[in-house]
Design a protein around this motif. Structure first.
Motif, PDB file in Angstrom:
ATOM      1  N   ILE A  31       2.503   1.787  -3.442  1.00 24.04           N
ATOM      2  CA  ILE A  31       1.546   2.284  -4.436  1.00 24.04           C
ATOM      3  C   ILE A  31       1.233   3.758  -4.193  1.00 24.04           C
ATOM      4  CG2 ILE A  31      -0.844   2.083  -5.249  1.00 24.04           C
ATOM      5  CD1 ILE A  31      -0.637  -0.919  -4.746  1.00 24.04           C
ATOM      6  N   TRP A  32       1.043   4.130  -2.939  1.00 20.62           N
ATOM      7  CA  TRP A  32       0.712   5.523  -2.620  1.00 20.62           C
ATOM      8  C   TRP A  32       1.847   6.462  -3.019  1.00 20.62           C
ATOM      9  CZ3 TRP A  32       2.710   9.108   1.025  1.00 20.62           C
ATOM     10  CH2 TRP A  32       1.924  10.260   1.193  1.00 20.62           C
ATOM     11  N   VAL A  86       0.838  -1.207   0.000  1.00 21.02           N
ATOM     12  CA  VAL A  86       0.000   0.000   0.000  1.00 21.02           C
ATOM     13  C   VAL A  86       0.873   1.258   0.000  1.00 21.02           C
ATOM     14  CG1 VAL A  86      -1.669   1.341   1.333  1.00 21.02           C
ATOM     15  CG2 VAL A  86      -1.968  -1.131   1.087  1.00 21.02           C
ATOM     16  N   GLN A 111      -2.216   2.338  -9.636  1.00 21.27           N
ATOM     17  CA  GLN A 111      -3.103   1.327  -9.066  1.00 21.27           C
ATOM     18  C   GLN A 111      -3.502   0.295 -10.113  1.00 21.27           C
ATOM     19  OE1 GLN A 111      -6.287   3.108  -6.542  1.00 21.27           O
ATOM     20  NE2 GLN A 111      -5.210   5.036  -6.884  1.00 21.27           N
ATOM     21  N   ASP A 112      -3.752   0.754 -11.327  1.00 20.85           N
ATOM     22  CA  ASP A 112      -4.099  -0.180 -12.401  1.00 20.85           C
ATOM     23  C   ASP A 112      -2.928  -1.106 -12.714  1.00 20.85           C
ATOM     24  OD1 ASP A 112      -6.578   0.994 -12.571  1.00 20.85           O
ATOM     25  OD2 ASP A 112      -6.051   2.304 -14.247  1.00 20.85           O
ATOM     26  N   GLU A 164       2.055   6.627  -6.840  1.00 20.98           N
ATOM     27  CA  GLU A 164       1.034   7.481  -7.444  1.00 20.98           C
ATOM     28  C   GLU A 164       1.443   8.952  -7.394  1.00 20.98           C
ATOM     29  OE1 GLU A 164      -1.471   6.907  -9.219  1.00 20.98           O
ATOM     30  OE2 GLU A 164      -2.683   5.222  -8.562  1.00 20.98           O
ATOM     31  N   GLY A 190      -4.235   7.091 -10.617  1.00 25.98           N
ATOM     32  CA  GLY A 190      -4.936   5.835 -10.865  1.00 25.98           C
ATOM     33  C   GLY A 190      -4.156   4.893 -11.760  1.00 25.98           C
TER      34      GLY A 190
END
Length: 356
Positions: free
Chosen positions: A43-44, A40, A61-62, A47, A58
């Motif tokens: 990813i954060w 997590v 995340q994809d 991004e 996004g």
């Protein structure tokens, strides 16, 4: 105040009494929570960095939908491939290959197959791979730092015995075979608790320091074309090399030309990353200005929708015009046929001329 100092100096890092909690019939494992929290966080951070490079929120995340499963499978495959006797050798249990919550995820396999998954996701979204990986790499370091705490919950992958103030307490049931053999060779007795180098903590702190260094270098020199990834590999392997040298966990390839296999892996990858950094800096200095493949990305997609709509409208209008034109031609043909049937001499002559 002074009597307290010896107690502080003699302080150690305790290990958790358990790494599993039960919510009814469902086990909640500390190792899994650390891995998930690390994913997590990666990813954060990815991004935010991707947006700063010109990407769309996004996208990461994809892409994680592809990269994370690939990474977990790759990490497990690397571990099993380099320590296969524990699963397929004498007394091994092949089914336990699936028990990833018990530990055993090789970082290099995770990075390699995770990058493959990211590449697949990037191609599907029309994203350039180099700027994407440059955006993701620092966050992966933070994810690894958090994930290492899973080893603390499992009381595994610790270092050599030590009595340093920050030594890690390990219960007897989690002693490695190498440590027990060392005690036997020295005619020493097994104790219920012993203290070791907290290599999980060393790697956590090292990764966080490397993350800060990479962020500074990237802002200062605007690294691009995969050079952030190269710095990531160099920084991580530099720390992993000496930390791996401290570890005494039982591994199959613990003596490859005098070093553990993962130490050699760190050395080779450091050299390759350094060579790529130099080559890339000479070949393509600076940073990419476009992070999407030409003709792809959110702007191109929006434009494409509008153009497609216009083309469809134009096609409909053209079709309407063609229909009207066809009807006119048909009406004219009917009229001429009627005139011929009425016996107009001019039309008869014309018809005979065209037939001949």
């Amino acid at each position: 105040m002074l009597p307290v100092l010896p107690q502080l100096i003699a302080a150690t890092i305790p290990s958790p009494d358990t790494g599993v909690w039960h919510l009814g019939p469902f086990p909640l494992r500390g190792y899994a929570l650390c891995i998930i929290a690390g994913i997590v966080a990666a990813i954060w951070i990815g991004e935010r960095r991707w947006q700063s490079r010109g990407g769309t929120f996004g996208d990461v995340q994809d892409i994680a939908v592809w990269a994370v499963p690939f990474g977990i499978v790759g990490a497990r495959l690397y571990h099993v491939a380099t320590d296969w006797r524990g699963y397929f050798g004498e007394g091994g249990d092949p089914v336990s290959v699936l028990y990833i919550w018990q530990g055993g995820l090789g970082v290099w396999g995770g990075i390699a197959l995770g990058a493959v998954g990211a590449w697949i996701g990037a191609r599907r979204k029309g994203i350039r791979v180099a700027p994407l990986l440059d955006a993701l790499a620092p966050g992966v370091l933070v994810g690894q730092a958090i994930g290492r705490w899973g080893n603390w919950f499992n009381q595994e992958l610790y270092g050599r015995p030590t009595d340093l103030p920050w030594a890690l307490e390990i219960d007897r049931q989690h002693y490695t075979g190498a440590y027990e053999q060392q005690l036997y060779d020295n005619n020493q007795q097994l104790t219920d608790v012993a203290t070791f180098h907290p290599t999980f903590l060393y790697e956590c702190l090292w990764n966080l320091a490397a993350f800060a260094l990479i962020i500074w270098l990237d802002r200062r020199f605007r690294l691009g074309h995969g050079r952030v990834v190269a710095v990531y590999v160099m920084a991580y392997t530099l720390g992993r090399g000496w930390i791996e040298y401290l570890r005494i966990d039982d591994v199959q390839l613990d003596d490859v030309w005098g070093l553990r296999f993962n130490v050699w892996t760190s050395i080779v990858l450091f050299v390759l990353a350094a060579a790529y950094f130099v080559w890339s800096a000479r070949r393509a200095p600076g940073r990419e200005t476009e992070v999407y493949v030409e003709g792809r990305g959110p702007v191109a997609e929006e434009t494409g929708v509008e153009e497609t709509g216009a083309e469809e409208t134009g096609a409909e209008e053209t079709g309407a015009e063609e229909t009207v034109g066809d009807d006119t031609v048909a009406d004219g043909a009917v009229g001429r046929a009627s005139e011929r049937r009425d016996g107009d001499p001019a039309d008869s002559g014309t018809a005979e001329s065209e037939d001949s």
